[in-house]
Design an enzyme around this catalytic site. Structure first.
Site, PDB file in Angstrom:
ATOM      1  N   TYR A 337     -43.214  19.554  72.097  1.00  0.00           N
ATOM      2  CA  TYR A 337     -43.413  20.262  73.364  1.00  0.00           C
ATOM      3  C   TYR A 337     -44.197  19.355  74.313  1.00  0.00           C
ATOM      4  O   TYR A 337     -45.283  18.887  73.998  1.00  0.00           O
ATOM      5  CB  TYR A 337     -44.190  21.549  73.083  1.00  0.00           C
ATOM      6  CG  TYR A 337     -44.238  22.581  74.199  1.00  0.00           C
ATOM      7  CD1 TYR A 337     -43.832  22.291  75.504  1.00  0.00           C
ATOM      8  CD2 TYR A 337     -44.686  23.868  73.946  1.00  0.00           C
ATOM      9  CE1 TYR A 337     -43.887  23.243  76.495  1.00  0.00           C
ATOM     10  CE2 TYR A 337     -44.749  24.838  74.932  1.00  0.00           C
ATOM     11  CZ  TYR A 337     -44.351  24.523  76.207  1.00  0.00           C
ATOM     12  OH  TYR A 337     -44.404  25.476  77.198  1.00  0.00           O
ATOM     13  N   CYS A 338     -43.634  19.112  75.502  1.00  0.00           N
ATOM     14  CA  CYS A 338     -44.285  18.335  76.559  1.00  0.00           C
ATOM     15  C   CYS A 338     -44.699  16.957  76.031  1.00  0.00           C
ATOM     16  O   CYS A 338     -43.881  16.237  75.487  1.00  0.00           O
ATOM     17  CB  CYS A 338     -45.464  19.119  77.129  1.00  0.00           C
ATOM     18  SG  CYS A 338     -46.163  18.410  78.634  1.00  0.00           S
ATOM     19  N   VAL A 339     -45.983  16.581  76.147  1.00  0.00           N
ATOM     20  CA  VAL A 339     -46.400  15.262  75.666  1.00  0.00           C
ATOM     21  C   VAL A 339     -46.261  15.167  74.147  1.00  0.00           C
ATOM     22  O   VAL A 339     -46.073  14.075  73.600  1.00  0.00           O
ATOM     23  CB  VAL A 339     -47.845  14.949  76.120  1.00  0.00           C
ATOM     24  CG1 VAL A 339     -48.852  15.859  75.454  1.00  0.00           C
ATOM     25  CG2 VAL A 339     -48.205  13.497  75.846  1.00  0.00           C
ATOM     26  N   GLY A 341     -43.687  16.251  72.677  1.00  0.00           N
ATOM     27  CA  GLY A 341     -42.298  15.814  72.585  1.00  0.00           C
ATOM     28  C   GLY A 341     -42.151  14.329  72.861  1.00  0.00           C
ATOM     29  O   GLY A 341     -41.342  13.639  72.227  1.00  0.00           O
TER      30      GLY A 341
END
Length: 601
Positions: A337-339, A341
């Protein structure tokens, strides 16, 4: 008498001057306390004076815009004429309206602008004039930036962002004497709203230890492990970087491949485990996934040297080892998720380079791997600003969580800053208890080495997408990542814009399913099927332009969660007997959500 107070003028006249005077005195007394709360930690040396360097950068950027217009007298006159013409148009329309004629407004806010929702912004000529004056001036200032032709794109982007922040701050909706709703409330309560507002201001400055920490929700209404983060599970491993949580099964059989979730360390993992009704983690457990979650440490000076490589090895690769011990399974499905990811993508490229095949499929939530179109966060990223940030981080070994939280709030300053300034300090109201905003206020620190690497290699130089990033002695090439990928973007995302996620899809060498969800960076992800909210789009393999992909995409109602679950089962739907935490002689350390996530800034 009540009917008399409905007169357009009388509703703004104080009806109890004595009570108002008393409340005004209390307001001024609380304002003095707020000033003392601000000054005291500075006088004691507990808070360093900051902001001069940032202010200098803003002034230098806006000065470049001004230089373009001032350097040519003809340009300067043309710019001044545009503004004056706007004011003349407003004056003429106001005169017509005073004479009882119908007049088109000289400027109107967008229909979704909540700041000017009160009827008196249109019905009362005084407030309507102020509103239009503000809109004309702010639009003129924005156009000055857009029409300055000698600016490089980064300087233009920064100038546009700064002008927008200044414009939002100076909105007449943010001031008592120019906001009809605030004036009426002050008159009706004889100023009690201002007394309460100043009390809130004192409390929030004290809570921020000398800096204003704007409350977005009632923090006393929530507690991890009591009404948030309730999915049953156990912490089964930990190190200096993270804890690993395994959740209790809820079905007699589970998918053979365990599920590893890599959340961002800029925020805490329980965004995916808020209340049971909103919990993505609980939903996955209920669908028969064996869920493991990385809970990152809230770092201090001890983690100063922990880099991206440490987070990869002591975070993701360590968790893969733990999952193998706990389940005896080699292959896992992974979510980032986000960073988190971005780190997962880095890890996948590293694993491709080393022949490690333990991650069999990857899902990305609002994740960027190509930062060409990274949005407004790029405003904060250039050599000068990163060097300044690195010097500050070197003093304590980490970036304070409040700094990053402020940057994210500025991306939507009207919604996440100024609406709360008005509500808390001018209306004197308590913010509404909201679990999502409790999480949003629960900020985390970031290790100096990690954050510096991330800013330089991703936002500044875009090395991951270019194939130039090196970690652990390996040059990373995302095209060598051949596993199936489910790449989720959200349509209104200000942090990982959908265009940026779409472009990143083309970096991988295997099959990529690009899915676009309605709403934004959080609500577009945390969208349980039972709510039946928003929608999502599915289509062909991402290539070309996002607009062309959208033209051919299929719109589907509701949550994307079941679509993702079906995609996971297409990769491998084999079932095995449910696994409980503590199996295979794995030691249980504590109950979920664990202690790391409870460490506050």
């Amino acid at each position: 008498m009540a009917e008399d107070r409905q007169h357009p003028v009388l509703q703004y006249i104080i009806n109890n001057p004595e009570a108002f005077a008393q409340n005004l005195a209390k307001t001024l007394e609380n304002a003095g306390k707020a000033l003392a709360a601000y000054l005291e930690p500075r006088e004691k040396g507990e808070v360093k004076q900051e902001g001069a360097d940032e202010l200098t950068g803003i002034i230098k950027t806006l000065a470049q815009v001004g230089e373009y217009w001032i350097s040519d007298p003809e340009r300067a006159v043309a710019a001044q004429s545009r503004l004056i013409n706007g004011y003349i148009t407003l004056w003429n329309s106001s005169l017509k309206r005073m004479m009882g004629e119908t007049a088109e407004p000289a400027a109107s806010p967008p229909s979704r602008d909540k700041r000017f929702a009160d009827p008196d912004w249109n019905n009362n000529q005084y407030f309507d004039f102020i509103k239009q004056l503000y809109l004309i001036t702010s639009k003129w200032a924005e156009d000055l930036v857009l029409d300055a032709k000698d600016l490089d794109e980064h300087t233009r982007h920064k100038a546009e962002f700064y002008v927008n922040q200044i414009s939002n701050a100076l909105s007449p909706s943010n001031f008592l004497m120019t906001n009809p709703e605030l004036l009426r409330l002050t008159v009706e309560s004889n100023g009690e709203n201002l007394v309460k507002g100043m009390q809130h201001l004192v409390e929030d400055i004290r809570a921020g230890r000398g800096d204003l920490k704007i409350r977005q929700t009632d923090m006393s209404k929530f507690a991890l492990g009591e009404n948030l983060g309730l999915t049953p599970g156990k912490v089964i491993a930990q190190n200096d970087v993270c804890q690993v949580i395994q959740y209790d099964p809820a079905t007699p059989e589970v998918l053979k491949r365990p599920l590893m979730i890599v959340p961002p360390w800029i925020n805490k993992f329980y965004i995916l485990d808020l209340t049971p009704e909103k919990s993505f983690i609980k939903w996955c457990v209920d669908q028969g996934h064996t869920v493991f979650v990385i809970s990152w440490v809230n770092p201090d000076a001890r983690q100063a040297e922990k880099s991206f490589e440490h987070y990869m090895k002591e975070g993701i690769l360590h968790t893969l080892d733990v999952i193998k011990r706990a389940t005896k399974q080699e292959e896992v499905n992974a979510i980032g998720y986000c960073v988190g990811g971005t780190l997962l993508a880095v890890t996948l490229a590293y694993m491709a380079a080393t022949g490690d095949k333990r991650i069999a499929s990857a899902t990305f939530f609002t994740t960027q791997v190509d930062f060409t179109f990274a949005g407004d966060l790029k405003v904060f990223v250039d050599e000068e600003q990163i060097s300044l940030l690195e010097r500050k981080m070197a003093e304590q070994g980490y970036l304070d969580g409040s700094k990053m939280a402020s940057a994210f709030n500025m991306l939507r300053s009207n919604d996440l800053i100024w609406s709360y300034v008005v509500n808390n300090y001018l209306k004197g109201k308590d913010p509404f208890p909201f679990d999502l905003l409790y999480w949003n206020s629960d900020s985390t620190r970031m290790p100096a080495a990690n954050h510096s690497f991330y800013l330089r290699n991703c936002y500044l130089e875009n090395n991951l997408a270019k194939g130039k990033m090196e970690i652990g002695g390996k040059k990373l090439d995302l095209s060598k990542v051949k596993i199936p990928i489910y790449n989720l973007a959200t349509r209104e995302d200000h942090i990982a814009p959908p265009q940026s996620v779409f472009l990143g899809s083309t970096c991988f060498g295997g099959p990529v399913d690009y899915v676009l969800s309605g709403s934004g960076h959080i609500a577009g992800v945390v969208n349980p099927p039972a709510k039946n909210k928003y929608q999502y789009w599915t289509g062909d393999r991402p290539k070309g332009k996002l607009e062309d992909w959208l033209d051919k995409a299929k719109e589907n109602p509701g949550s994307w969660w079941p679509h993702w679950d079906a995609w996971i089962r297409e990769q491998n739907g084999d079932l095995v007997k449910a696994r409980k935490p503590g199996a295979n002689r794995v030691k249980i350390l504590e109950d979920a959500p664990g202690s790391y996530v409870k460490t506050r800034v």
